[in-house]
Design an enzyme around this catalytic site. Structure first.
Site, PDB file in Angstrom:
ATOM      1  N   GLU A 181       0.446  -1.480  -0.272  1.00  0.00           N
ATOM      2  CA  GLU A 181      -0.339  -0.375   0.183  1.00  0.00           C
ATOM      3  C   GLU A 181       0.761   0.773   0.251  1.00  0.00           C
ATOM      4  OE1 GLU A 181      -0.357  -2.838   1.875  1.00  0.00           O
ATOM      5  OE2 GLU A 181      -2.203  -2.672   2.886  1.00  0.00           O
TER       6      GLU A 181
ATOM      7  N   CYS B 208      -2.940  -3.759   7.046  1.00  0.00           N
ATOM      8  CA  CYS B 208      -2.042  -3.535   8.774  1.00  0.00           C
ATOM      9  C   CYS B 208      -3.001  -2.693   9.016  1.00  0.00           C
ATOM     10  CB  CYS B 208      -0.980  -4.235   8.440  1.00  0.00           C
ATOM     11  SG  CYS B 208       0.419  -2.555   8.042  1.00  0.00           S
TER      12      CYS B 208
ATOM     13  N   ALA C  70       9.428 -36.589 -10.932  1.00  0.00           N
ATOM     14  CA  ALA C  70       9.959 -36.230 -12.410  1.00  0.00           C
ATOM     15  C   ALA C  70       9.943 -37.171 -12.095  1.00  0.00           C
ATOM     16  CB  ALA C  70      10.791 -35.553 -12.042  1.00  0.00           C
TER      17      ALA C  70
ATOM     18  N   ARG D 203      19.594 -22.110 -10.420  1.00  0.00           N
ATOM     19  CA  ARG D 203      20.313 -21.736 -10.331  1.00  0.00           C
ATOM     20  C   ARG D 203      20.009 -21.188 -12.304  1.00  0.00           C
ATOM     21  NH1 ARG D 203      22.037 -26.207  -9.115  1.00  0.00           N
ATOM     22  NH2 ARG D 203      21.590 -27.024 -10.788  1.00  0.00           N
TER      23      ARG D 203
ATOM     24  N   ALA E  46      11.217 -41.404  -3.702  1.00  0.00           N
ATOM     25  CA  ALA E  46      10.087 -41.772  -3.055  1.00  0.00           C
ATOM     26  C   ALA E  46       9.300 -41.770  -2.073  1.00  0.00           C
ATOM     27  CB  ALA E  46       9.674 -43.263  -4.748  1.00  0.00           C
ATOM     28  N   SER E  47      10.396 -42.409  -0.992  1.00  0.00           N
ATOM     29  CA  SER E  47      10.245 -42.821  -0.015  1.00  0.00           C
ATOM     30  C   SER E  47      10.039 -41.609   0.547  1.00  0.00           C
ATOM     31  CB  SER E  47      11.004 -43.535   0.758  1.00  0.00           C
ATOM     32  OG  SER E  47      12.266 -42.698   1.467  1.00  0.00           O
TER      33      SER E  47
ATOM     34  N   SER F 226       6.198 -40.871   2.391  1.00  0.00           N
ATOM     35  CA  SER F 226       5.735 -39.765   4.063  1.00  0.00           C
ATOM     36  C   SER F 226       5.221 -38.890   4.137  1.00  0.00           C
ATOM     37  CB  SER F 226       7.325 -39.894   5.157  1.00  0.00           C
ATOM     38  OG  SER F 226       8.186 -39.949   4.300  1.00  0.00           O
TER      39      SER F 226
HETATM   40  C1  AOF Z   1       0.099  -5.406   4.490  1.00  0.00           C
HETATM   41  N1  AOF Z   1       0.397  -4.768   3.073  1.00  0.00           N
HETATM   42  O1  AOF Z   1       2.149  -4.944   1.815  1.00  0.00           O
HETATM   43  C2  AOF Z   1       1.641  -6.674   3.867  1.00  0.00           C
HETATM   44  C3  AOF Z   1       1.695  -6.657   5.016  1.00  0.00           C
HETATM   45  O2  AOF Z   1       7.007  -6.501   9.788  1.00  0.00           O
HETATM   46  P1  AOF Z   1       5.941  -6.015   9.277  1.00  0.00           P
HETATM   47  O3  AOF Z   1       6.008  -4.328  10.323  1.00  0.00           O
HETATM   48  O4  AOF Z   1       6.539  -5.900   8.067  1.00  0.00           O
HETATM   49  O5  AOF Z   1       4.855  -6.784   9.649  1.00  0.00           O
HETATM   50  C4  AOF Z   1       4.474  -8.050   9.232  1.00  0.00           C
HETATM   51  C5  AOF Z   1       2.802  -8.184   9.191  1.00  0.00           C
HETATM   52  O6  AOF Z   1       2.025  -7.240   8.180  1.00  0.00           O
HETATM   53  C6  AOF Z   1       2.682  -9.150   8.130  1.00  0.00           C
HETATM   54  O7  AOF Z   1       2.796 -10.275   9.409  1.00  0.00           O
HETATM   55  C7  AOF Z   1       1.057  -9.258   7.854  1.00  0.00           C
HETATM   56  O8  AOF Z   1       0.519  -9.097   9.248  1.00  0.00           O
HETATM   57  C8  AOF Z   1       1.291  -7.619   7.313  1.00  0.00           C
HETATM   58  N2  AOF Z   1       1.889  -7.908   6.168  1.00  0.00           N
HETATM   59  N3  AOF Z   1       0.415  -6.194   4.893  1.00  0.00           N
HETATM   60  O9  AOF Z   1      -1.029  -4.142   4.860  1.00  0.00           O
HETATM   61  C9  AOF Z   1       1.467  -5.638   2.726  1.00  0.00           C
HETATM   62  N4  AOF Z   1       3.147  -7.188   3.518  1.00  0.00           N
HETATM   63 ZN    ZN Z   2       1.336  -2.615   5.636  1.00  0.00          ZN
END
Ligand code: AOF
Ligand code: ZN
Length: 374
Positions: free
Chosen positions: A56, A79, A158, A211, A306-307, A311
């Site tokens: 944002e 956030c 694969a 790579r 494979a194993s 699992s």
């Molecule tokens: C957003 N926009 O592009 C992302 C978000 O360690 P900080 O402060 O950067 O916070 C990490 C948290 O922010 C992460 O766990 C998730 O909740 C949020 N990520 N939020 O608004 C973003 N990448």
């Molecule tokens: Zn944010």
């Protein structure tokens, strides 16, 4: 007023944008943000490499004054917490956006709906759940770690035309061509960690790095399930452990003193080579995955043999399968794949089929893989 079709169109673009930095923002999710006014895209943002700035902030900086009265489309709820950067919800409010459209709400306990509440309290219109299934798929690794406390697991196999993954005692057998191989390297670059069994580590002596030109730095952490500490110091993994981390998952040492001493000596030698030895019974996969999640690993690529594949399947810990089927048979001494094209384990649905040269690529997804309870 934007209609539902327009909302979906811009959200699809925001989600697509988020994929650009997938696997390169750990432990933050890669989020896409698009700022739109009168049906015109003013600015775009995707979470920066390393996780900050958030999407944002990047989009708002690009939009400048244009963000006033605009609509912001974000693949994840903005956030609300003061983390390493101030809250994105605050930034959207300060920029004067009129409406925020969200695909997936953020399960991070510091956010969990509070981003939406902040926006609503400031009089901004908010719509959530737009293209939620697609949004969750793009955020699957982040959501899996946040909600289920384990990484999202992709199993890559694969398989030869006769259903084999390799030949006993033959080392690496080329099953697929160069295009498919490049595709696998791209998948490695998207993954936080890659895991193989000690059988594969010893027989194939793989490097397990990415790579692809320009993406070499995106090599995942390399993990070997190695109960008895048999990883050879002369192999590519141990020799490159200082450049790209290697974690050796060892079991408990044998109880007798002599065996213990040998185990300790091997552990010290690996340690000196820069290989981290983690003790966790490799047969207890849920515990192991929890430990990896607590180290910030959100996406794990399981690459053999494979194993180990079996699992993970038996434990119900495979979320997605990438199956490559080559054109040639392996024949005698072949090691059978746990499954082949069209005969998949129950509970998986095929989502994509493509051809890479002579090879067939299929992607299968566990039916509830992207739907952890939020
Ligand atoms: C957003 N926009 O592009 C992302 C978000 O360690 P900080 O402060 O950067 O916070 C990490 C948290 O922010 C992460 O766990 C998730 O909740 C949020 N990520 N939020 O608004 C973003 N990448
Ligand atoms: Zn944010």
């Amino acid at each position: 007023m934007a209609g539902a079709a327009e909302d979906e169109r811009f959200m699809a673009a925001a989600i697509r944008l988020s994929l650009r930095n997938l696997g390169r923002t750990a432990t933050n999710p890669s989020v896409g943000c698009i700022i739109v006014r009168d049906g015109i895209v003013l600015a775009t943002g995707v979470t920066a490499l390393g996780g900050r700035p958030h999407a944002e902030r990047i989009a708002l900086a690009e939009a400048g004054e244009g963000a006033r009265c605009a609509t912001a489309y974000v693949s994840l709820e903005p956030c609300s917490h003061h983390g390493k950067t101030p809250p994105c919800a605050e930034a959207l409010i300060a920029a004067g956006v009129a409406r925020v459209v969200i695909s997936v709400t953020d399960p991070d306990e510091r956010v969990a709906g509070r981003g939406i509440e902040m926006l609503l309290a400031a009089g901004i219109a908010v719509d959530t759940g737009v293209l939620e299934a697609e949004g969750r798929r793009a955020l699957a690794a982040y959501l899996m770690r946040q909600v289920n406390n384990r990484p999202y697991v992709t199993l890559k196999l694969a398989v030869s035309s006769d259903g084999m993954v390799g030949r006993l005692g033959a080392g690496q057998v080329a099953v697929t061509g160069p295009v498919a191989r490049r595709q696998v390297h791209a998948l490695r670059a998207e993954s936080d960690a890659i895991l193989v069994g000690i059988g594969t580590a010893r027989a194939d002596d793989p490097e397990l790095t990415c790579r692809l030109p320009g993406l070499e730095e995106r090599s995942p952490v390399r993990i070997v399930l190695d109960r008895d500490l048999r990883l050879p110091l002369s192999g590519k993994l141990a020799r490159s452990a200082r450049a790209v981390p290697v974690i050796d998952i060892a079991g408990e040492p044998a109880s007798e003193d002599a065996a213990d001493a040998a185990f300790e000596a091997r552990r010290a030698a690996l340690d000196a080579a820069g290989v981290e030895v983690l003790q966790c019974d490799p047969r207890r996969l849920p515990e192991l995955l929890q430990g990896l999640a607590s180290r910030g690993i959100s996406s794990l690529l399981v690459e053999g043999g494979a194993s180990v594949a079996q699992s993970f399947l038996d434990a119900g810990l495979v979320d997605r399968i990438h199956l490559y089927t080559g054109a040639a048979p392996i024949g005698e001494d072949g090691v059978a794949s746990p499954f082949v094209s069209d005969v998949m384990p129950a509970g998986f649905t095929r989502r994509r089929t493509m051809r890479f040269g002579a090879d067939l690529f299929e992607e299968y997804e566990r039916d509830d893989a992207c739907l952890p309870a939020l």
